[in-house]
Each structure stands twice: as structure tokens, then as C-alpha cells.
Design a protein around this motif. Structure first.
Motif, PDB file in Angstrom:
ATOM      1  N   ASP A 373       0.823  -1.215   0.000  1.00 55.66           N
ATOM      2  CA  ASP A 373       0.000   0.000   0.000  1.00 55.66           C
ATOM      3  C   ASP A 373       0.858   1.267   0.000  1.00 55.66           C
ATOM      4  OD1 ASP A 373       0.815  -0.778   2.475  1.00 55.66           O
ATOM      5  OD2 ASP A 373      -1.127  -0.629   3.461  1.00 55.66           O
ATOM      6  N   ALA A 374       2.186   1.118   0.016  1.00 57.08           N
ATOM      7  CA  ALA A 374       3.094   2.258  -0.164  1.00 57.08           C
ATOM      8  C   ALA A 374       4.370   1.736  -0.803  1.00 57.08           C
ATOM      9  CB  ALA A 374       3.401   2.933   1.165  1.00 57.08           C
ATOM     10  N   LEU A 375       4.916   2.504  -1.747  1.00 63.84           N
ATOM     11  CA  LEU A 375       6.103   2.057  -2.481  1.00 63.84           C
ATOM     12  C   LEU A 375       7.062   3.231  -2.637  1.00 63.84           C
ATOM     13  CD1 LEU A 375       7.680   0.098  -4.412  1.00 63.84           C
ATOM     14  CD2 LEU A 375       6.190   0.885  -6.242  1.00 63.84           C
ATOM     15  N   ARG A 396      -1.582  -2.600  -9.321  1.00 64.33           N
ATOM     16  CA  ARG A 396      -1.903  -2.306  -7.926  1.00 64.33           C
ATOM     17  C   ARG A 396      -2.301  -0.841  -7.753  1.00 64.33           C
ATOM     18  NH1 ARG A 396      -4.192  -3.860  -3.333  1.00 64.33           N
ATOM     19  NH2 ARG A 396      -3.181  -3.021  -1.484  1.00 64.33           N
ATOM     20  N   TRP A 397      -1.589   0.055  -8.446  1.00 65.95           N
ATOM     21  CA  TRP A 397      -1.870   1.488  -8.344  1.00 65.95           C
ATOM     22  C   TRP A 397      -3.297   1.807  -8.813  1.00 65.95           C
ATOM     23  CZ3 TRP A 397      -2.717   4.787 -12.612  1.00 65.95           C
ATOM     24  CH2 TRP A 397      -2.802   6.150 -12.298  1.00 65.95           C
ATOM     25  N   ARG A 398      -3.773   1.078  -9.829  1.00 70.82           N
ATOM     26  CA  ARG A 398      -5.113   1.339 -10.370  1.00 70.82           C
ATOM     27  C   ARG A 398      -6.228   1.007  -9.381  1.00 70.82           C
ATOM     28  NH1 ARG A 398      -6.981  -1.453 -14.589  1.00 70.82           N
ATOM     29  NH2 ARG A 398      -8.386   0.214 -15.227  1.00 70.82           N
ATOM     30  N   THR A 399      -5.919   0.214  -8.364  1.00 70.19           N
ATOM     31  CA  THR A 399      -6.947  -0.079  -7.346  1.00 70.19           C
ATOM     32  C   THR A 399      -7.140   1.112  -6.408  1.00 70.19           C
ATOM     33  OG1 THR A 399      -5.364  -0.993  -5.740  1.00 70.19           O
ATOM     34  CG2 THR A 399      -6.312  -2.542  -7.345  1.00 70.19           C
ATOM     35  N   GLY A 400      -6.213   2.091  -6.477  1.00 66.47           N
ATOM     36  CA  GLY A 400      -6.308   3.259  -5.600  1.00 66.47           C
ATOM     37  C   GLY A 400      -5.740   3.023  -4.214  1.00 66.47           C
ATOM     38  N   GLN A 401      -5.069   1.873  -4.023  1.00 67.33           N
ATOM     39  CA  GLN A 401      -4.573   1.528  -2.685  1.00 67.33           C
ATOM     40  C   GLN A 401      -3.054   1.593  -2.580  1.00 67.33           C
ATOM     41  OE1 GLN A 401      -6.266  -2.293  -1.803  1.00 67.33           O
ATOM     42  NE2 GLN A 401      -8.343  -1.570  -2.147  1.00 67.33           N
ATOM     43  N   LEU A 402      -2.392   2.181  -3.579  1.00 67.16           N
ATOM     44  CA  LEU A 402      -0.918   2.239  -3.542  1.00 67.16           C
ATOM     45  C   LEU A 402      -0.450   3.675  -3.756  1.00 67.16           C
ATOM     46  CD1 LEU A 402       1.783   0.614  -3.485  1.00 67.16           C
ATOM     47  CD2 LEU A 402       1.676   0.584  -5.970  1.00 67.16           C
ATOM     48  N   LYS A 403       0.319   4.175  -2.789  1.00 67.31           N
ATOM     49  CA  LYS A 403       0.952   5.496  -2.936  1.00 67.31           C
ATOM     50  C   LYS A 403       2.415   5.268  -3.300  1.00 67.31           C
ATOM     51  CE  LYS A 403       0.339   9.274  -0.895  1.00 67.31           C
ATOM     52  NZ  LYS A 403      -0.461  10.434  -1.256  1.00 67.31           N
ATOM     53  N   VAL A 404       2.888   5.978  -4.331  1.00 67.20           N
ATOM     54  CA  VAL A 404       4.246   5.755  -4.832  1.00 67.20           C
ATOM     55  C   VAL A 404       5.074   7.026  -4.670  1.00 67.20           C
ATOM     56  CG1 VAL A 404       5.630   5.009  -6.817  1.00 67.20           C
ATOM     57  CG2 VAL A 404       3.289   4.160  -6.553  1.00 67.20           C
ATOM     58  N   GLY A 405       6.308   6.869  -4.186  1.00 69.79           N
ATOM     59  CA  GLY A 405       7.267   7.966  -4.111  1.00 69.79           C
ATOM     60  C   GLY A 405       8.513   7.595  -4.891  1.00 69.79           C
ATOM     61  N   LEU A 406       9.155   8.572  -5.545  1.00 72.64           N
ATOM     62  CA  LEU A 406      10.326   8.285  -6.383  1.00 72.64           C
ATOM     63  C   LEU A 406      11.505   9.183  -5.999  1.00 72.64           C
ATOM     64  CD1 LEU A 406      11.557   6.947  -9.033  1.00 72.64           C
ATOM     65  CD2 LEU A 406      10.749   8.982 -10.212  1.00 72.64           C
ATOM     66  N   ILE A 407      12.663   8.547  -5.814  1.00 73.26           N
ATOM     67  CA  ILE A 407      13.917   9.297  -5.665  1.00 73.26           C
ATOM     68  C   ILE A 407      14.792   8.909  -6.862  1.00 73.26           C
ATOM     69  CG2 ILE A 407      15.960   9.695  -4.257  1.00 73.26           C
ATOM     70  CD1 ILE A 407      14.391   8.741  -1.821  1.00 73.26           C
ATOM     71  N   TYR A 417       3.144   9.380  -9.251  1.00 74.71           N
ATOM     72  CA  TYR A 417       3.996   9.218  -8.067  1.00 74.71           C
ATOM     73  C   TYR A 417       4.349  10.593  -7.517  1.00 74.71           C
ATOM     74  CZ  TYR A 417       7.654  10.107 -11.585  1.00 74.71           C
ATOM     75  OH  TYR A 417       8.413  10.645 -12.597  1.00 74.71           O
ATOM     76  N   ASP A 418       4.728  10.610  -6.245  1.00 76.60           N
ATOM     77  CA  ASP A 418       5.241  11.842  -5.636  1.00 76.60           C
ATOM     78  C   ASP A 418       6.737  11.894  -5.893  1.00 76.60           C
ATOM     79  OD1 ASP A 418       2.737  12.343  -4.623  1.00 76.60           O
ATOM     80  OD2 ASP A 418       3.127  11.340  -2.715  1.00 76.60           O
ATOM     81  N   TYR A 419       7.186  12.972  -6.534  1.00 73.11           N
ATOM     82  CA  TYR A 419       8.624  13.093  -6.792  1.00 73.11           C
ATOM     83  C   TYR A 419       9.289  13.676  -5.546  1.00 73.11           C
ATOM     84  CZ  TYR A 419      13.067  14.102  -8.983  1.00 73.11           C
ATOM     85  OH  TYR A 419      14.411  14.124  -9.280  1.00 73.11           O
ATOM     86  N   PHE A 437       7.346  11.966   3.355  1.00 67.73           N
ATOM     87  CA  PHE A 437       6.934  10.651   2.820  1.00 67.73           C
ATOM     88  C   PHE A 437       7.186   9.529   3.828  1.00 67.73           C
ATOM     89  CE2 PHE A 437       6.831   7.030  -0.164  1.00 67.73           C
ATOM     90  CZ  PHE A 437       5.684   7.345  -0.893  1.00 67.73           C
ATOM     91  N   THR A 438       8.042   9.802   4.821  1.00 69.18           N
ATOM     92  CA  THR A 438       8.298   8.799   5.869  1.00 69.18           C
ATOM     93  C   THR A 438       6.995   8.410   6.554  1.00 69.18           C
ATOM     94  OG1 THR A 438      10.364   9.983   6.278  1.00 69.18           O
ATOM     95  CG2 THR A 438       9.801   8.265   7.827  1.00 69.18           C
TER      96      THR A 438
END
Length: 691
Positions: A373-375, A396-407, A417-419, A437-438
Motif C-alpha cells: 500500500d506504499a512504495l 496495484r496502483w489502479r486499485t487506488g490503494q498504492l501510494k508511490v514515491g520516487l527518488i 507518483y510523488d517526486y 513521505f516517511t
């Protein structure tokens, strides 16, 4: 569960099932064109009609839910009939309509013999048509280098439109016009941009979309079929290699729910022509700066003459991206007999082979992405490094249950995703808990911290890996029943190499040290083409193609490609898989382990196995978990916690993806004309976007 009576047989099915799924659970085959298990329901071909008792007309079973069925007047379970005269007449009528405009050009259609329309016309249609009008004609569309169109055959099932939008995440196909004027098109008639576009050919139920490189090459009944695994990336997709005689004709996906579902990337599918071109088919020796063809005896004698006079500590070996476990194990044993522990796999310097496999595998597993549920993605571009795994993240993201962050470097990953930042400064903030994001990761039930090769292939890769492990430990990604520390290996050989300890031993040199001027006298390259070897080192190249490694080599020993040998590979999640031989190596080329074994004899350091079976026995004795095919030996969370405590100094340089050009990552792909054309189209798109 809900009770239904299907063709007189009572069955319990979940209420969320469609009637089509309920019928399949009861063992009844329902014809369909538009319905596909992995795509949304369109309900527009009407081939799946069934009769619901009490209903005035047949219903489309793909779009009718079990919970929509009403019980009988006395409360008896709903009755479904799939073979009644009403259903038979309805299906015959639908098939007659579908064939009104279909050109019926089966003898020249590439789909012939594998066509849903052929099969279902035979099973559910009639042998005459009441329509004598002229068939409509539709112009063919340009979709790029991989997908060939013959739109006269299209029955507007819209599978391709839904696949592009939902699975591939590149909504470039759609329908224009209405009624008889409806056409499937790309609107702008440009090449498709997805790395999964080859799957359009598999899901098209007629011959409207076929494979352009494979056009008119063979018929399915002429081909031998071998089950194998893909080595173009670290995912290890299940594939089927189709051969005619000695030649590989095409590569298709096999269903493996745990790894690739039923998709494969375009590189996996269309690299076939690269297996035929620029092949090394005999040994070569460099004399006076030029390579000349030689016999095996001459090549081995040249190596023996060079290695016989030098200290074993000045001999090293580097394994390439496509090396199987067996040949790496044999080469490691040979170097040990020579007194050397200078071993490395390309891109593996950041890992410590003694730190436990949890520190280099994708611990949550690929299927486990669907529980996340978080990546947090660190220094990776999954779309280029593992296109099929990226599709799983999108699912998984399309279900609306995954938040993604990118470094790392910004990229179009096909999902939002949140940059967070470009490099190690942001990663350090996350490790110390100072980044916003922590809280997202801490609040997640199953968080994943994904580290890519872009962060690990740098000189500070080990410190970056330790920092990522610290983030995983700090946000609670390491707990009972869930290990969220995931390393995304972008090559097929790296996880297997680390499993068998094909890495610098005590007092051994790392890859960076081995490629420094003056450290080695002899270097074995086992299909390693992405390394720059300094002058003054005697290079023995064991490989398949005339690529960079062969250009630098002093002795070339021709090996076997992944379709030409039986070999073990370990994918990024630590799953042991076996690639089977589908064809034979060309000319005098031999399997890599056999080359190492024959060479050991000439060097006077004979290895104790004469067959692949004996080699595997020795391998399984040394590393027992490798004998459990298609299983994952789980890593220990304590190893990741130990890694988190290592620390190290990190550089402030921004992360960048390890894959610059998706289509040209290895020697087989670089030898492929199809991949070269795909690369040209992709670079053209990037230039246009930059302008």
C-alpha cells in the motif's frame, strides 16, 4: 457463496462472479471474443450469450453478475442454460453477424491455426450466410515496428484498446466512427510507445493485429515448442521458444501468475533475430593486433601459455548479464584451483555475497506487490528495467490503494507518483525520518522500499544500499510476515552469481579494481560486454556475439545463447528457474560450462565433472536451495537490519537509471535489427518531446 443451477448441475460460486466465470467453474466452455480475464468488461461481442430461466431473451454472461440473477418463484436457485435451442440460435446469429465483413482470408493470415474466430466459427457457427452484400474495407494502420495491422479482419472487440489503457498504461488506441463506420485506430497513426505492445498480438482474437517481424515466417503446426525462461531482464518471465529445425522462429509468453501473469516485454519477444546475427561460431586468437580463426586446441594452448607463467592472484573473472549459474560455478571452481578469488558479476560491486540473500533479492516478491500500500522507488526506472514488473505496480496502483514515491530521475512510469528528490540527500532525510513521505511509509500496512541498479552501480553503491535498508528498517517494512526491502536486479545473472558467491573472496579484487590498469595479467569475461578492460591485460572472452567484449578479446571462445543450453537462472525475487535448450549453438560453439571444463583439463586444473548432471550435483551440494526449481528461498529480515547498520559515505550525485536504451541492453539485443528499429523510433520520440 451463491447457489446456481447450470445445465442441470448445482454449483456454489462467489456472489461477485459473472455468469461466464460461474459457467467456467461448472466446467462449461463459453465462447467469447471481447472478454478477457485481465481486462475490464466491455460486453460488446455478444458471443457469450446464455439463457437465464424466466428471462425473455439471452443475456451476455460476461456482463451479467451472479448476484443479478433472481431466484425462482418458490425460492429455488436461478437456472442457467448454455446449450438450449435459444442459446444455440443466438450464438449462430452473432457469428453470422461477425463474419459479415470479415474477409475470410485464413490461408494468408498469420493467425491461421491459432485463431479464436476460426475455432469458434467451427464450434458455434453455421456453414452458410444470408448476407450477399459487399464487405466493407478498412484502411490498415501504422503502429510501429512490431505490430502489423490488417484492419479488414477487425471485429471491434476492443481488447487492444483496453489493454493499452489499462495494462500498458499508454492509452494510444481507441475507436472512431459509429456503427458500420467504427474503426480501431491510434488517432495520430504514430508508432506505439509501450514496452508491452507485442502482447496486443496475443490478445487479438482474430488476425487484425499480428507480429510484424514474424509475418509469413511459419505456421504453428510446423514449430517445436520448448518451455523456458527469459533472460533479457531480472524478472525471469515464463516463455515458450518456438523452433523450426535449428532456428528459433519466435518467443511467446507462458502463464505464470507469480511472475509475469501472461505478459512479456517487447525485448523478450522480438530479440529473436539477434540470436541469428553476428554470432561467434568458432574460436579466434589475436595475432599482431588482428583476430584470426583458430581451432579449439590452438585457443586453449594460447590461454595455457599465458596463464602457466603467472601468479594465480593476477587472474580474474567477470560474469556478464546473461550468464547461467552452472557456468559461473564452473568458472569460480577453475579460478579457485588457480589460486584466485578475483570474481565479480557486472553491476554487483555494491553487494556483499556473505551478507545473506535478503540483501540482494526482491523480498516482498513480484506477486507481493499486489498487497503493498506504499512504495518508495530509489534510483530505478522499473518501466525500462523490468517492464512486466512495472505493469504489476500499475495494476496495484489502479486499485487506488498504492501510494508511490520516487527518488531519482523523473520518468513516465505509467502511474502517478510523488517526486521526492534526485539523490542521496533525500534518501538520508527519509532514513532520519525528517521527510514527509516517511509518514506515508510508516502508516502503510505493507510498505515496499525498492532499490534499483541506478543507485547501486555507482562507486558508493554499497553505502546507498545500506541507507535504503536503514529506511526500510525505520518505517517498519521489516516485520513478521512481511519483508518490504526489495532490490530490483536488472539482469538475469546477478542474483544467481551472488547466491553461489561469484564475488570477490578474501583478498580478492572487485570489478572496479580488476578493470584498473596493472592489477591483472589475465581476465576471463563470461559474456561480460559492459566493462572497459585496460590495455596490458590478456582477455579471454567466452560469449555468443561479436560485441564489445569480443572486440577487446585476445582469445575468443564461442559459447551458447540462452535458447541453446539448459541452465539455471535466479530472478530478482530469488526464484530459481530453469531455461531449457530449444536449439543448438552454431558452428563450433559449445555450451559455456563445457568450455570451462575442457579448458580446465588443458590448464592442468581438471574440474571433477564430465556432464551437466554431475556439475549440477556439485552445485546443489554447495548451494542446496538452487535445487528447488520455481521456489524462493526467503531471505532473513535480520540480514537487512544488519545491512542497515553498516552505513558508509554517499556521494551527492543524482541517481540515474541503469538502462539508457531499453531495446539495446545486451549483446543479443544489440545484434537485433528489430531492436535497432525500435530504439530508433524511441529516440525519435524523445527528440520530439525535447523540442
Amino acid at each position: 457463496m451463491t447457489k446456481l443451477i447450470i445445465d442441470g448441475k448445482e454449483i456454489d460460486v462467489p456472489a461477485e462472479y459473472t455468469l461466464l466465470q460461474a459457467c467456467e467453474a461448472a466446467g462449461v466452455e463459453i465462447p467469447r471474443f471481447c472478454y478477457h480475464e485481465r481486462l475490464s468488461i466491455a460486453g460488446n461481442c455478444r458471443m457469450c450469450l446464455v439463457e437465464v430461466k424466466g428471462g425473455p431473451k439471452p443475456v451476455a454472461s460476461c456482463a451479467w453478475g451472479v448476484r443479478d440473477c433472481r431466484p425462482g418463484p418458490k425460492g429455488e436457485p436461478p437456472e442457467i442454460s448454455t446449450r438450449s435451442p435459444m442459446v444455440k440460435k443466438a450464438r449462430e446469429g452473432v457469428m453470422e453477424f461477425l463474419l459479415i465483413n470479415h474477409p475470410l482470408d485464413c490461408p494468408i493470415c498469420d493467425q491461421g491455426g491459432e485463431c479464436d474466430l476460426q475455432d469458434q466459427a467451427m464450434g458455434y457457427g453455421v456453414d452458410t450466410s444470408r448476407f450477399a452484400e459487399n464487405k466493407r474495407a478498412v484502411e490498415d494502420k501504422y503502429l510501429g515496428a512490431l505490430v502489423k495491422t490488417s484492419m479488414n479482419r477487425c471485429i471491434q472487440c476492443t481488447r487492444c484498446v483496453r489493454f493499452s489503457a489499462e495494462v500498458a498504461g499508454a492509452p494510444e488506441m481507441g475507436a472512431t466512427g459509429r456503427g458500420e463506420d467504427m474503426e480501431i485506430t491510434t488517432y495520430l497513426e504514430q508508432a506505439l510507445t509501450s514496452e508491452l505492445q507485442g502482447n496486443l498480438v496475443d490478445i487479438c482474437p482474430v488476425g487484425a493485429l499480428t507480429s510484424k517481424p514474424y509475418a509469413f515466417a511459419a505456421r504453428p503446426w510446423e514449430l517445436g515448442k520448448t518451455q523456458s525462461v527469459d533472460v533479457m531482464d531480472g524478472v525471469g518471465s515464463a516463455i515458450r521458444v518456438d523452433t523450426r529445425g535449428r532456428e528459433v522462429m519466435r518467443i511467446l509468453p507462458r502463464i505464470n501468475e507469480a511472475v509475469n501473469e501472461e505478459w512479456i516485454s517487447d525485448k523478450t519477444r522480438h530479440v529473436v533475430d539477434g540470436l541469428r546475427t553476428q554470432r561467434l561460431d568458432r574460436p579466434y586468437i589475436r595475432e599482431n593486433g588482428k583476430l584470426r580463426a583458430a581451432s579449439w586446441q590452438e585457443a586453449f594452448a594460447a590461454i595455457a601459455a599465458k596463464t602457466g607463467r603467472i601468479d594465480g592472484k593476477r587472474i580474474g573473472a567477470i560474469a556478464g548479464d546473461l550468464a547461467a549459474v552452472e557456468e559461473m560455478f564452473a568458472l569460480k571452481e577453475l579460478l579457485a584451483k588457480c589460486g584466485s578469488s578475483n570474481l565479480a558479476v557486472q553491476g554487483g560491486d555494491a553487494f556483499d555475497a556473505k551478507a545473506g540473500r535478503a540483501t540482494w533479492i526482491f523480498n516482498p516478491t513480484i506477486a507481493g506487490i499486489e498487497q503493498a500500500d506504499a512504495l518508495l522507488i530509489i534510483g530505478a526506472n522499473p518501466r525500462k528495467e523490468a517492464a512486466v514488473l512495472n505493469a504489476r505496480i500499475r495494476k496495484r496502483w489502479r486499485t487506488g490503494q498504492l501510494k508511490v514515491g520516487l527518488i531519482g530521475a523523473k520518468a513516465d512510469l505509467t502511474y502517478d507518483y510523488d517526486y521526492l528528490g534526485a539523490g542521496t540527500e533525500t534518501l538520508s532525510e527519509l532514513a532520519s525520518g525528517k521527510h514527509s513521505f516517511t509518514e506515508v511509509l510508516k502508516g502503510a500496512k505493507n510498505p515496499i522500499v525498492l532499490v534499483g541498479a541506478g543507485a547501486l552501480s555507482r562507486h558508493d553503491g554499497a553505502a546507498a544500499l545500506a541507507l535504503a535498508a536503514k529506511v526500510a528498517a525505520g518505517v517498519g517494512a521489516l516485520k513478521d510476515g512481511w519483508n518490504g526491502f526489495a532490490v530490483l536486479q536488472d539482469t538475469a545473472s546477478r542474483a544467481g552469481a551472488l547466491d553461489i558467491g561469484f564475488a570477490a573472496g578474501a583478498g580478492g579484487l572487485s570489478l572496479a579494481q580488476m578493470t584498473t590498469f596493472g592489477t591483472l595479467d589475465v581476465l576471463f569475461l563470461l559474456g561480460a560486454d559492459e566493462v572497459k578492460v585496460p590495455d596490458g591485460t590478456f582477455v579471454v572472452y567466452i560469449g555468443t556475439h561479436g560485441d564489445r567484449g569480443a572486440h577487446r578479446a585476445d582469445v575468443i571462445l564461442p559459447g551458447a545463447a540462452y535458447t541453446e543450453k539448459s541452465g539455471l537462472y535466479v530472478n530478482t525475487e530469488g526464484r530459481v528457474q530453469i531455461a531449457s535448450r530449444a536449439a543448438f549453438p552454431p558452428g563450433e560453439a559449445r555450451e559455456d560450462w563445457a568450455i570451462v571444463r575442457a579448458l580446465s583439463d588443458v590448464l592442468g586444473k581438471k574440474l571433477p565433472y564430465d556432464s551437466l548432471g554431475a556439475l549440477r550435483q556439485a552445485l546443489f551440494k554447495a548451494v542446496p536451495h538452487l535445487m528447488r526449481i520455481d521456489q524462493i528461498e526467503p531471505g532473513k529480515a535480520s540480514d537487512v537490519k544488519a545491512l542497515a547498520g553498516k552505513g558508509g559515505k554517499v556521494d551527492k550525485t543524482p541517481f540515474k537509471s541503469s538502462v539508457e536504451d531499453f531495446y539495446l541492453t545486451n549483446p543479443i539485443a544489440r545484434a537485433s535489427a528489430v531492436m535497432a528499429e525500435c530504439s530508433r523510433l524511441a529516440s525519435g520520440r524523445m527528440l520530439t518531446a525535447a523540442e
